[in-house]
Design a protein around this motif. Structure first.
Motif, PDB file in Angstrom:
ATOM      1  N   ALA A   1      -5.223  10.376   6.327  1.00  0.00           N
ATOM      2  CA  ALA A   1      -4.122  10.203   7.270  1.00  0.00           C
ATOM      3  C   ALA A   1      -2.991  11.171   6.945  1.00  0.00           C
ATOM      4  CB  ALA A   1      -3.622   8.764   7.237  1.00  0.00           C
ATOM      5  N   GLY A   2      -2.713  11.364   5.654  1.00  0.00           N
ATOM      6  CA  GLY A   2      -1.698  12.334   5.258  1.00  0.00           C
ATOM      7  C   GLY A   2      -2.075  13.753   5.649  1.00  0.00           C
TER       8      GLY A   2
ATOM      9  N   ASN B   1       0.807  -1.213   0.000  1.00  0.00           N
ATOM     10  CA  ASN B   1       0.000   0.000   0.000  1.00  0.00           C
ATOM     11  C   ASN B   1       0.844   1.270   0.000  1.00  0.00           C
ATOM     12  OD1 ASN B   1      -2.405  -1.358  -0.041  1.00  0.00           O
ATOM     13  ND2 ASN B   1      -2.546  -1.486   2.176  1.00  0.00           N
ATOM     14  N   GLY B   2       2.138   1.157   0.188  1.00  0.00           N
ATOM     15  CA  GLY B   2       2.994   2.332   0.171  1.00  0.00           C
ATOM     16  C   GLY B   2       2.881   3.178   1.426  1.00  0.00           C
ATOM     17  N   ILE B   3       2.391   2.610   2.493  1.00  0.00           N
ATOM     18  CA  ILE B   3       2.289   3.358   3.738  1.00  0.00           C
ATOM     19  C   ILE B   3       3.690   3.545   4.299  1.00  0.00           C
ATOM     20  CG2 ILE B   3       1.374   3.339   6.086  1.00  0.00           C
ATOM     21  CD1 ILE B   3      -0.926   1.624   5.010  1.00  0.00           C
ATOM     22  N   GLY B   4       4.011   4.758   4.663  1.00  0.00           N
ATOM     23  CA  GLY B   4       5.331   5.059   5.198  1.00  0.00           C
ATOM     24  C   GLY B   4       6.333   5.487   4.142  1.00  0.00           C
ATOM     25  N   ASP B   5       5.970   5.434   2.873  1.00  0.00           N
ATOM     26  CA  ASP B   5       6.860   5.879   1.808  1.00  0.00           C
ATOM     27  C   ASP B   5       6.695   7.376   1.578  1.00  0.00           C
ATOM     28  OD1 ASP B   5       7.647   3.278   1.465  1.00  0.00           O
ATOM     29  OD2 ASP B   5       6.300   2.908  -0.217  1.00  0.00           O
ATOM     30  N   TYR B   6       7.608   7.941   0.826  1.00  0.00           N
ATOM     31  CA  TYR B   6       7.458   9.329   0.417  1.00  0.00           C
ATOM     32  C   TYR B   6       6.258   9.445  -0.517  1.00  0.00           C
ATOM     33  CZ  TYR B   6      12.156  10.328   2.139  1.00  0.00           C
ATOM     34  OH  TYR B   6      13.256  10.498   2.931  1.00  0.00           O
ATOM     35  N   PRO B   7       5.627  10.615  -0.581  1.00  0.00           N
ATOM     36  CA  PRO B   7       4.529  10.780  -1.545  1.00  0.00           C
ATOM     37  C   PRO B   7       5.034  10.589  -2.975  1.00  0.00           C
ATOM     38  CG  PRO B   7       4.617  12.629  -0.017  1.00  0.00           C
ATOM     39  CD  PRO B   7       5.824  11.798   0.239  1.00  0.00           C
ATOM     40  N   ALA B   8       4.152  10.128  -3.842  1.00  0.00           N
ATOM     41  CA  ALA B   8       4.540   9.866  -5.230  1.00  0.00           C
ATOM     42  C   ALA B   8       4.951  11.155  -5.941  1.00  0.00           C
ATOM     43  CB  ALA B   8       3.390   9.206  -5.974  1.00  0.00           C
ATOM     44  N   GLU B   9       4.419  12.294  -5.516  1.00  0.00           N
ATOM     45  CA  GLU B   9       4.708  13.569  -6.168  1.00  0.00           C
ATOM     46  C   GLU B   9       6.033  14.172  -5.721  1.00  0.00           C
ATOM     47  OE1 GLU B   9       2.012  13.168  -4.150  1.00  0.00           O
ATOM     48  OE2 GLU B   9       0.402  12.845  -5.601  1.00  0.00           O
TER      49      GLU B   9
END
Length: 137
Positions: free
Chosen positions: A84-85, A31-39
């Motif tokens: 959450a962000g 799910n990409g939780i904890g990663d940097y935003p895609a942008e």
């Protein structure tokens, strides 16, 4: 002695690797939780700031006309991850402003106390409302 520290660091590396490869943690990576935003692009934006929104900016709510509000609400992302962000960025803005300055004040303490007062008032509202003073005449 040096060999002892090498064995301990090797043990910790393998333990961390086992935890990261465990099947229960795959949804976290998926799910990409904890990663940097895609942008976020480090070459363009510089160091990562958790209080900043890296997506395309929308028109601020204060600058909208009344007829534009429904369209503005439709184009917003309402997923749990984006919510959450949103709360995370709000927390980091608050933290940068009140908690992390060089000379901080008692404002964060007062904010926490007032927040707890509001929460406990909401929790106990059912008991408080029964103690109203009524006139029976």
């Amino acid at each position: 002695m040096n060999d002892y520290f090498q064995r301990i660091s090797c043990y910790f590396k393998t333990a961390v690797k086992k935890v990261q490869d465990h099947p229960a943690t795959r949804w976290y990576k998926f799910n990409g939780i904890g990663d940097y935003p895609a942008e976020y692009n480090p070459r363009v934006h510089g160091p990562y700031d958790p209080a900043r929104f890296y997506g395309t900016p929308h028109t601020p709510f204060s600058e909208l006309k009344l007829c534009e509000v429904p369209q503005w609400l439709k184009c917003r992302n309402k997923s749990p991850k984006s919510m959450a962000g949103l709360f995370s960025r709000a927390y980091w803005r608050w933290s940068h402003r009140y908690v992390q300055p060089k000379r901080t004040t008692v404002a964060p303490l007062i904010h926490g106390i007032v927040g707890m007062m509001i929460v406990f008032y909401a929790i106990n509202y059912g008991k408080i409302i029964r103690h109203r003073n009524y006139k029976y005449h």
